[in-house]
Design an enzyme around this catalytic site. Structure first.
Site, PDB file in Angstrom:
ATOM      1  N   CYS A 110       0.836  -1.194   0.000  1.00 10.26           N
ATOM      2  CA  CYS A 110       0.000   0.000   0.000  1.00 10.26           C
ATOM      3  C   CYS A 110       0.872   1.246   0.000  1.00 10.26           C
ATOM      4  CB  CYS A 110      -0.927  -0.005   1.220  1.00 10.26           C
ATOM      5  SG  CYS A 110      -2.089   1.380   1.252  1.00 10.26           S
ATOM      6  N   HIS A 169      -8.949 -16.367  -4.660  1.00 11.04           N
ATOM      7  CA  HIS A 169     -10.228 -15.643  -4.632  1.00 11.04           C
ATOM      8  C   HIS A 169     -10.499 -14.901  -5.943  1.00 11.04           C
ATOM      9  CE1 HIS A 169     -11.010 -16.556  -0.523  1.00 11.04           C
ATOM     10  NE2 HIS A 169      -9.980 -15.883  -0.045  1.00 11.04           N
ATOM     11  N   CYS A 208       0.419   3.830   1.595  1.00 14.09           N
ATOM     12  CA  CYS A 208       0.527   4.469   2.906  1.00 14.09           C
ATOM     13  C   CYS A 208       1.790   4.042   3.639  1.00 14.09           C
ATOM     14  CB  CYS A 208      -0.702   4.140   3.758  1.00 14.09           C
ATOM     15  SG  CYS A 208      -0.804   2.415   4.298  1.00 14.09           S
ATOM     16  N   HIS A 265      -2.421  -3.661   7.238  1.00  9.24           N
ATOM     17  CA  HIS A 265      -2.692  -4.513   6.072  1.00  9.24           C
ATOM     18  C   HIS A 265      -2.155  -5.914   6.373  1.00  9.24           C
ATOM     19  CE1 HIS A 265      -3.949  -1.050   3.756  1.00  9.24           C
ATOM     20  NE2 HIS A 265      -2.814  -0.448   4.059  1.00  9.24           N
ATOM     21  N   CYS A 285      -6.628   4.204   5.239  1.00  6.00           N
ATOM     22  CA  CYS A 285      -5.234   4.523   5.540  1.00  6.00           C
ATOM     23  C   CYS A 285      -4.677   5.603   4.629  1.00  6.00           C
ATOM     24  CB  CYS A 285      -4.377   3.265   5.426  1.00  6.00           C
ATOM     25  SG  CYS A 285      -4.308   2.565   3.752  1.00  6.00           S
TER      26      CYS A 285
END
Length: 1122
Positions: free
Chosen positions: A696, A833, A698, A704, A781
């Site tokens: 990420c 997924h 951030c 995370h 975030c």
């Protein structure tokens, strides 16, 4: 006793009790009081002292003795009946009164309620009326404000019209406008800068001799480009000013006054130039310098004695210089064959307009300032244009001119010209090509502008300045009339004749030396790494992961690489047109990136016998490498240990090998055929540090769960335990877009498989996708993601997710081909997924599903088993193979009746169409009370997974190895209590399938200790290292009630498709020890039955031999006589 007495007694007894009057009943609502009359007279009568008439009581007492008891009883009964009747009557009266009061109160309450409702309605109506009035008042205020604004606009417009009218109707003697203070100051600075004495600092170029080129090219004085900055010691230069319209009737940018004619201004400016220009080399007034990498020195020579260099053109060769048949002079510029540099315009260059008549890229042409043409189109006729030589040339410039002239005539560079310090490599081919099309300058300008934009976004890349351009030396005509040539697409274009030459060649020569030294260091580093690979190979030392230093700038330089073509080391591609598809462009760029990785990174596997031409994998023809590899018996000698029953006709990647030209692997040193690599046929491990960059924006990994530390910690654990030294380190690669599209849609592949720079080459319509599908969301975030927990990094995530898929592909193909026994892929982000067009649950591309598809397509693998023991259901994998009978998908996951993410994976989901029965979901229920543990997973493998897998008999086993079921994960991301040791035993059971061809791919798992322990256990199992046995308590424990119910339901559903699971339905509640004992007894019983049957057959055979007639005895041989 006579009748009168009786009658008196009867009559006297009647009024003994007095009932209250009816009037008093209305005042007593509930109770009734009955009391005797004259209660106080009784004692007096009983005393006998008083006189008067006797009371009824006295009479009754007096008659007691004389009255018959029967008659007295009858009297009492009659009195009681009378009392009861009176009481019943009073009750009726009271109830009637109560009913009356109740009705009255009810009516009163209804009246009050209606009154209250009426008040509420009135208040609501008043409130609505007030709101309507307020809205109406607000609307009126808004309309009034709008009218006021329109009135102000009309007044302003009228005022402006009046001012314009006044200006139009002004007298001729008055000034038309008054300049502002800023304009006056800018004009004053400009004039002062012109009046200063210039010092030599660069060439003074201008536009060719053409009437339109001597116009005012600036609409204002502040359109000049800002100064650039660069390292000290580099020659100064100028940038291209902003183009502006000009009038061909104006000669100079300064406004003419009425008192000065044109001839006077021109002659005065010429005189001023002649007085102050002591040298043709001028220095930039602001003193800034520009890097020599962006400024290419130009030295163009003619082809015959009549033509010469452009350098240091005569200062007085202005528009008034005479034209001749051999010389068309442009002051401070160059014309003729120089603009006609052969070039091929790329498609993005053709989008720029080309208008030679209007000359939209005209420059500022002040006679006292240097003009930078930047390769503008020449406006004079090519056939009549030549270059004129400056009367004074420095020694170095004269030498350079002779060198270029020698090259153009077919000669070679000798002596001090071999360093090419003052002649850029990109200009050698230019000098040899000769004249080109008359549009060379304009196309070159467009190319340089785009190239400069790309350079500002990337770092300095060292490009060799020699040995790259093919020098064409045959059949060159040494005249100004040459055929139009084409600049090969691969030739890197740089700043051409627009840049002034440096004051001395030392600066450019120093840059060339630095670039060559940098290349030498990189080559030396590569050789050292290759030598270290050979030295550490025999010592079984752990291999460090391959790093990609060039990947950090890969995405930023892709636009520049697209402009430069396929690179300077490749051959020019003929017939390249702008009709190339987007997919081909992206794949070509990926090939270039992979080629760079092959040059800079260490070779992992040493498979001798490879030719020098096989340096990088050709992703467009994935089977070519393996076709050649399997045709060579010598490097594949160790592969004969394990024969894979698979067709190896086409393989989508090429084995890496060291070239014979490497100093560490000379051609004469070849390993003998009978000396196999010691650990070739072993467990393979794939890992790449580029996957760490998917994080990420951030920068906070604590918020995370899916972060880079997952695979980094796993890799470190394998190194610390020494397991990595026993494995074969496999180098990964980025999967191609075509490979990803075997499972995902084109829109999904382009969206998450391309970076912002190479996405510019993609058709915008392909990136639109469904309107209802949003692309990214802002996370709490501060970063971005596709949902609340799936983060996305615009610069690095696309390459990281493609690297994860490519790493698993490389490992799985080597295992399926028989090069490796099994493998473990340490990759991220996970993928089970990811659906066809949806990214979710930290997943973008379904790595396992893509690998299974490509194994079937490229290696003709018949049947693939996918076991998913991640605690979350692999909805993407199930979707990909729901109708495919050649892929069996078995998932063990927490279901909780659809209340656990992602909510899919019910036991009833068994497949569709021809794939019915090939989708098995062991969906645990009951939450975490009690949690599922080792006993439940081992029981599921014993009763469901392994029986079905053995009956399916796969060729390759792929495992979505998610370790979030290991103890240590909280309920939202796990909640179960399976030990890491258990997953090692499950892996050992799977190794009995498909001849041991098992590949594990890391999926979920977010507790670092848990996933490290589980990965260590699985790799130990793959290496056939002795595992730590399970605890006796686990073997004696029985599965919990929820697990038994789950397995019973799964067996009930799957027994319709797999008959092998039916026999395990009765023993689901037994412990592992009891199940093993039962299986042992069953096996012993079967063995005893088999022995008995064999003994009976033998006895029957012996009896048959006894009862059969003996054959006739043969006569004995007679012994010879002594």
């Amino acid at each position: 006793m006579n009748s009168p007495n009786e009658s008196d007694g009867m009559s006297g007894r009647e009024p003994s009790l007095e009932i209250l009057p009816r009037t008093s009943l209305h005042s007593i609502p509930v109770t009734v009081e009955v009391k005797p009359v004259l209660p106080r007279a009784m004692p007096s009568s009983m005393g006998g002292g008083g006189g008067g008439s006797p009371s009824p009581v006295e009479l009754r007492g007096a008659l007691v003795g004389s009255v018959d008891p029967t008659l007295r009883e009858q009297l009492l009964q009659q009195e009681l009946l009378a009392l009861k009747q009176q009481q019943q009557l009073q009750k009726q009266l009271l109830f009637a009164e109560f009913q009356k009061q109740h009705d009255h109160l009810t009516r009163q309450h209804e009246v009050q309620l209606q009154k209250h409702l009426k008040q509420q309605q009135e208040m609501l109506a008043a409130k609505q009326q007030q709101e309507m009035l307020a809205a109406k008042r607000q609307q009126e205020l808004e309309q009034q404000r709008q009218r006021e604004q329109q009135r102000q606009e009309e007044l302003e417009k009228q005022r402006l019209e009046q001012q314009l009218l006044i200006l139009r109707n002004k007298e001729k003697s008055k000034e038309s406008a008054i300049a502002s203070t800023e304009v006056k100051l800018r004009l004053q600075e400009f004039l002062l800068s012109k009046s200063k004495e210039p010092t030599p600092g660069g060439l003074n170029h201008s536009l060719p001799q053409h009437p339109k080129c001597w116009g005012a090219h600036h609409a204002s004085l502040d359109q000049s480009s800002p100064p650039q900055s660069g390292p000290p010691g580099t020659p100064p230069s100028y940038k291209l000013p902003l183009p502006g319209p000009y009038d061909s009737r104006d000669d100079f940018p300064l406004r003419k006054t009425a008192s000065e004619p044109n001839l006077k201004v021109r002659s005065r400016l010429k005189q001023k130039v002649a007085e102050r220009r002591s040298s043709p080399l001028l220095r930039r007034k602001d003193g800034t310098v520009i890097s020599t990498f962006k400024k290419r020195a130009v030295e163009i020579t003619g082809a015959g004695p009549g033509a010469s260099s452009v350098c240091n053109s005569a200062p007085g060769s202005g528009p008034s210089s005479p034209n001749s048949s051999h010389s068309t002079i442009a002051e401070n510029g160059f014309t003729g064959s120089v603009p006609n540099i052969p070039t091929e315009m790329l498609p993005q260059h053709r989008a720029l307009p080309l208008d030679s008549s209007s000359n939209q890229f005209s420059l500022y042409t002040s006679p006292s300032l240097p003009n930078i043409s930047l390769g503008l189109q020449a406006t004079v006729t090519v056939t009549n244009s030549h270059l004129t030589a400056s009367p004074k040339l420095s020694t170095q410039q004269e030498a350079e001119r002779q060198a270029l002239q020698s090259l153009r005539q077919g000669g070679t560079l000798t002596g001090k010209f071999m360093s090419t310090s003052s002649i850029p490599g990109c200009l050698l081919g230019v000098a040899l090509e000769g004249d080109g099309s008359p549009h060379g300058h304009a196309s070159l300008l467009q190319h340089v502008l785009l190239l400069e934009q790309a350079r500002q976004q990337s770092t300095l890349i060292a490009v060799p300045l020699h040995g790259q351009s093919p020098l064409v030396t045959g059949e060159r005509v040494a005249t100004s009339m040459r055929t139009v040539g084409k600049l090969p697409r691969h030739r890197p274009l740089s700043r051409t004749q627009s840049s002034p030459l440096p004051q001395s060649p030392q600066a450019l020569q120093q840059l060339v030396m630095q670039q060559q030294h940098q290349q030498f260091l990189e080559k030396q580093k590569q050789q050292q790494l290759q030598l270290g690979k050979i030295l550490t190979k025999t010592g079984e030392l752990p291999r460090q992961p391959t790093t990609h230093p060039e990947e950090t700038e890969e995405e930023l330089t892709e636009q520049q690489e697209a402009l430069l073509g396929e690179g300077a080391l490749t051959m020019p591609r003929e017939g390249s047109t702008e009709s190339e598809s987007t997919q081909e462009d992206l794949e070509e760029e990926d090939e270039e990136e992979d080629g760079e990785e092959e040059e800079d990174c260490i070779q992992v596997k040493d498979e001798e016998g490879e030719s020098g031409a096989e340096e990088g994998p050709d992703l467009e023809e994935p089977g070519a490498g393996y076709k050649k590899l399997f045709s060579d018996a010598q490097p594949l000698q160790p592969l004969q240990v394990y024969q894979a029953p698979l067709s190896l006709a086409t393989v989508p990647h090429q084995a890496l090998g060291r070239t014979q030209s490497s100093p560490a692997a000379p051609g004469g040193m070849k390993s003998p055929p009978d000396q196999p690599v010691k650990h070739l046929f072993t467990t393979g491990v794939v890992y790449d540090t580029f996957m760490l960059k998917h994080q990420c924006m951030c920068g906070n990994t604590h918020v995370h769960p899916e972060h880079a530390g997952r695979i980094q910690s796993t890799w470190s654990r394998l190194q610390e335990t020494g397991l990595l030294s026993k494995c074969e380190r496999i180098r990964g690669r980025k999967a191609t877009l075509d490979e990803i599209q075997t499972v995902h849609s084109e829109y999904h592949t382009l969206l998450y498989g391309t970076s912002p720079l190479n996405r510019q080459k993609v058709d915008s319509k392909k990136l639109l996708g469904p309107i209802s599908q949003k692309m990214y969301a802002v996370l709490p975030c501060g970063g971005i993601g596709v949902d609340s927990d799936t983060v996305w990094n615009e610069m690095h995530s696309s390459s990281a997710v493609r690297m994860a898929v490519g790493c698993l592909l490389e490992l799985a193909f080597k295992v399926a081909a028989g090069e490796l026994k099994n493998g473990f892929a340490i990759i991220r982000p996970p993928g089970h997924h990811a659906e066809e067009s949806t990214a979710m649950g930290f997943c973008f591309f379904n790595s396992v599903a893509i690998t299974a598809k490509l194994l079937q397509q490229k290696l003709n693998v018949g049947k693939v088993l996918i076991v998913d023991w991640d605690i979350h259901h692999g909805n993407g994998t199930q979707q990909a193979f729901y109708n495919d009978p050649s892929v069996l998908y078995i998932s063990l996951h927490r279901y909780d009746n659809g209340n656990f993410f992602p909510g899919s994976g019910a036991p009833e989901e068994v497949g569709g169409g021809p794939g019915v029965g090939y989708n098995v979901n062991v969906a645990w229920i009951g939450g975490v009370d009690p949690p599922i543990g080792d006993v439940e997973y081992l029981t599921a493998f014993r009763t469901v997974v392994m029986p079905i897998a053995h009956e399916f008999s796969p060729d390759v086993v792929l495992v979505s190895a998610g370790f979030d079921a290991v103890e240590g994960h909280l309920s939202p991301l796990g909640g179960y209590s399976v030990t890491a040791r258990c997953f090692g035993h499950l892996t050992r059971q799977l190794m009995t399938l498909a001849g041991g061809r098992v590949v594990l791919a890391l999926e979920g798992g977010h507790d670092l200790t848990a996933i490290c322990d589980a990965s260590e256990a699985c790799v130990s199992a793959l290496l056939s290292v002795e595992l730590q046995p399970l605890d006796e308590a686990v073997l004696q424990q029985k599965p919990n009630i929820n697990a038994v119910a789950t397995l019973e339901k799964v067996i009930e559903i799957q027994s319709k498709h797999w008959s092998c699971v039916q026999k395990f339905a009765a023993g689901l509640g037994r412990s592992l020890r009891e199940a093993q004992a039962g299986e042992t007894e069953e096996a012993e019983t079967v063995s005893a039955m088999a022995l008995l049957s064999v003994g009976a057959e033998q006895a029957q055979a012996a009896a048959a031999r006894e009862h059969s007639p003996r054959p006739a005895e043969e006569p004995m041989e007679q012994e010879p006589a002594l």
